[in-house]
Design a protein around this motif. Structure first.
Motif, PDB file in Angstrom:
ATOM      1  N   LYS A   1      -5.459  -3.258   6.617  1.00 23.98           N
ATOM      2  CA  LYS A   1      -5.146  -3.422   5.210  1.00 23.98           C
ATOM      3  C   LYS A   1      -3.747  -3.731   5.161  1.00 23.98           C
ATOM      4  O   LYS A   1      -3.313  -4.504   4.604  1.00 23.98           O
ATOM      5  N   ARG A   2      -3.034  -3.298   6.188  1.00 25.11           N
ATOM      6  CA  ARG A   2      -1.436  -3.774   6.252  1.00 25.11           C
ATOM      7  C   ARG A   2      -1.426  -5.248   6.909  1.00 25.11           C
ATOM      8  O   ARG A   2      -0.602  -5.787   6.254  1.00 25.11           O
ATOM      9  N   ASN A   3      -2.201  -5.496   7.950  1.00 29.01           N
ATOM     10  CA  ASN A   3      -2.227  -6.817   8.243  1.00 29.01           C
ATOM     11  C   ASN A   3      -2.636  -7.972   7.135  1.00 29.01           C
ATOM     12  O   ASN A   3      -2.051  -8.982   6.762  1.00 29.01           O
TER      13      ASN A   3
ATOM     14  N   LYS B   1      -2.299  -7.203   3.884  1.00 28.01           N
ATOM     15  CA  LYS B   1      -1.214  -7.314   2.744  1.00 28.01           C
ATOM     16  C   LYS B   1      -0.171  -8.230   3.289  1.00 28.01           C
ATOM     17  O   LYS B   1       0.508  -8.757   2.458  1.00 28.01           O
ATOM     18  N   GLN B   2       0.045  -8.252   4.261  1.00 29.76           N
ATOM     19  CA  GLN B   2       1.381  -9.018   5.060  1.00 29.76           C
ATOM     20  C   GLN B   2       0.768 -10.429   5.009  1.00 29.76           C
ATOM     21  O   GLN B   2       1.661 -11.485   4.536  1.00 29.76           O
TER      22      GLN B   2
ATOM     23  N   LYS C   1      -6.533   1.166   8.224  1.00 28.94           N
ATOM     24  CA  LYS C   1      -5.009   1.225   7.921  1.00 28.94           C
ATOM     25  C   LYS C   1      -4.401  -0.325   8.456  1.00 28.94           C
ATOM     26  O   LYS C   1      -3.652  -0.806   7.662  1.00 28.94           O
ATOM     27  N   LYS C   2      -4.468  -0.538   9.576  1.00 32.13           N
ATOM     28  CA  LYS C   2      -3.862  -1.577  10.442  1.00 32.13           C
ATOM     29  C   LYS C   2      -4.393  -2.880   9.835  1.00 32.13           C
ATOM     30  O   LYS C   2      -3.632  -3.908   9.232  1.00 32.13           O
TER      31      LYS C   2
ATOM     32  N   LYS D   1      -6.970   4.762  11.738  1.00 32.23           N
ATOM     33  CA  LYS D   1      -5.872   3.813  12.106  1.00 32.23           C
ATOM     34  C   LYS D   1      -6.323   2.625  12.076  1.00 32.23           C
ATOM     35  O   LYS D   1      -5.523   1.608  11.711  1.00 32.23           O
TER      36      LYS D   1
END
Length: 332
Positions: free
Chosen positions: A283-285, A287-288, A280-281, A277
């Motif tokens: 990676k998401r941050n 990417k944003q 993934k968080k 988790k």
């Protein structure tokens, strides 16, 4: 009348649901090994209404008050024992915890005043560990292995009389910290331990087997049992190792191992889930963040004269263009 005839007359071969004795006899229900902490279990049977429960210590024939418990008024510990005695969490059971020292070896008594049954007494002896060890040799091999089934009856067969006259018959349960008296019969005395008066039956006749039956057994009845017989022609002792049916040392080891392995797998699974988790968080941050940078760069390329606020720049240009379209008139 011989002791055996007296015994048969008193009990009719069945000692069940009552304390049977041909004459009054005082005995010790439980012998405890002195340790840093000793728990004395009064075991209020809860089959009658308790009026009051009290603990005393016998010192040279004099009874010294330790503690009392009254269902309506609660518990009270006398000043001399304030620092060494405490009731356990459920005071109504009557059990106390004794922080023992050498000075606190001796005889203790739990007395319960009840409605209908009257006074119930349980005797304890707290003795020196060396004396306790001498009474029962630790590690002594059992003669018979017995498996009990919870909530059923358990029968222990001691041996055959073969016509001999019984001088003494003693049944005991032994653990590393306690020797519990189950039953003790002599030619002039009969005694059944406090914890077994409603649960046991014992019978024997000449040329028959001496046996003990304990009813409604639980896992608390696991342990080493001793049958000691003295007759007119000799004596013998038989030991029984009682354990729970279906639970052996190997089984217990496998159960403990399975529980430990399951706990380890659960911990590892939780750690993996948390790590995934978090990854993934991140990676998401990331990417944003990259997407935001790309959008700002695009806006800057579209409006080269504006860096901080391209939308304000557009509004300013539109207003300037409007002003250029207006005509200016002058009167000369």
């Amino acid at each position: 009348m011989s002791w055996l005839a007296c015994y048969l007359f008193c009990s009719g071969l069945l000692l069940l649901h009552k304390d049977v004795a041909c004459e009054e006899y005082q005995n010790v229900d439980s012998t405890m090994k002195r340790q840093d902490v000793v728990v004395l279990k009064c075991a209020y049977p809860q089959m009658s209404k308790m009026i009051q429960l009290s603990w005393v210590k016998n010192i040279e024939g004099v009874k010294h008050k330790i503690a009392v418990y009254n269902p309506s008024r609660g518990e009270h510990i006398f000043p001399l024992y304030n620092q060494s005695v405490t009731f356990l969490s459920t005071s109504i059971s009557g059990d106390i915890q004794l922080r023992a020292t050498a000075a606190e070896e001796g005889s203790y008594q739990c007395s319960i005043n009840t409605f209908l049954e009257g006074v119930l007494l349980k005797q304890f002896a707290v003795i020196n560990p060396d004396t306790f060890k001498a009474k029962f040799a630790k590690g002594q091999a059992a003669d018979t292995q017995v498996l009990l089934v919870p909530d059923n009856s358990m029968t222990l067969s001691c041996g055959y009389l073969d016509g001999d006259k019984v001088v003494q018959l003693t049944w005991q349960r032994v653990t590393e910290e306690e020797i519990s008296m189950i039953a003790n019969f002599t030619q002039s005395q009969s005694f059944i331990g406090y914890d077994y008066r409603r649960r046991i039956q014992t019978d024997y006749m000449p040329h028959q087997n001496i046996s003990l039956t304990i009813q409604n057994v639980t896992t608390n009845d696991v342990g080493m049992y001793s049958c000691h017989v003295v007759t007119s022609n000799g004596k013998w002792t038989k030991l029984f190792d009682v354990s729970v049916e279906g639970v052996t040392d190997i089984t217990m080891f496998l159960i403990i191992g399975a529980v430990a392995f399951g706990s380890l797998v659960l911990v590892i699974s939780v750690v993996i889930v948390i790590c995934v988790k978090r990854r993934k968080k991140r990676k998401r941050n990331k990417k944003q963040f990259k997407k935001g940078i790309a959008e700002r760069n695009y806006q800057r390329r579209a409006n080269p004269n504006s860096y901080a606020a391209p939308d304000i720049y557009d509004r300013a240009n539109s207003r300037a263009a409007g002003y250029q379209e207006e005509s200016i008139y002058a009167n000369l």
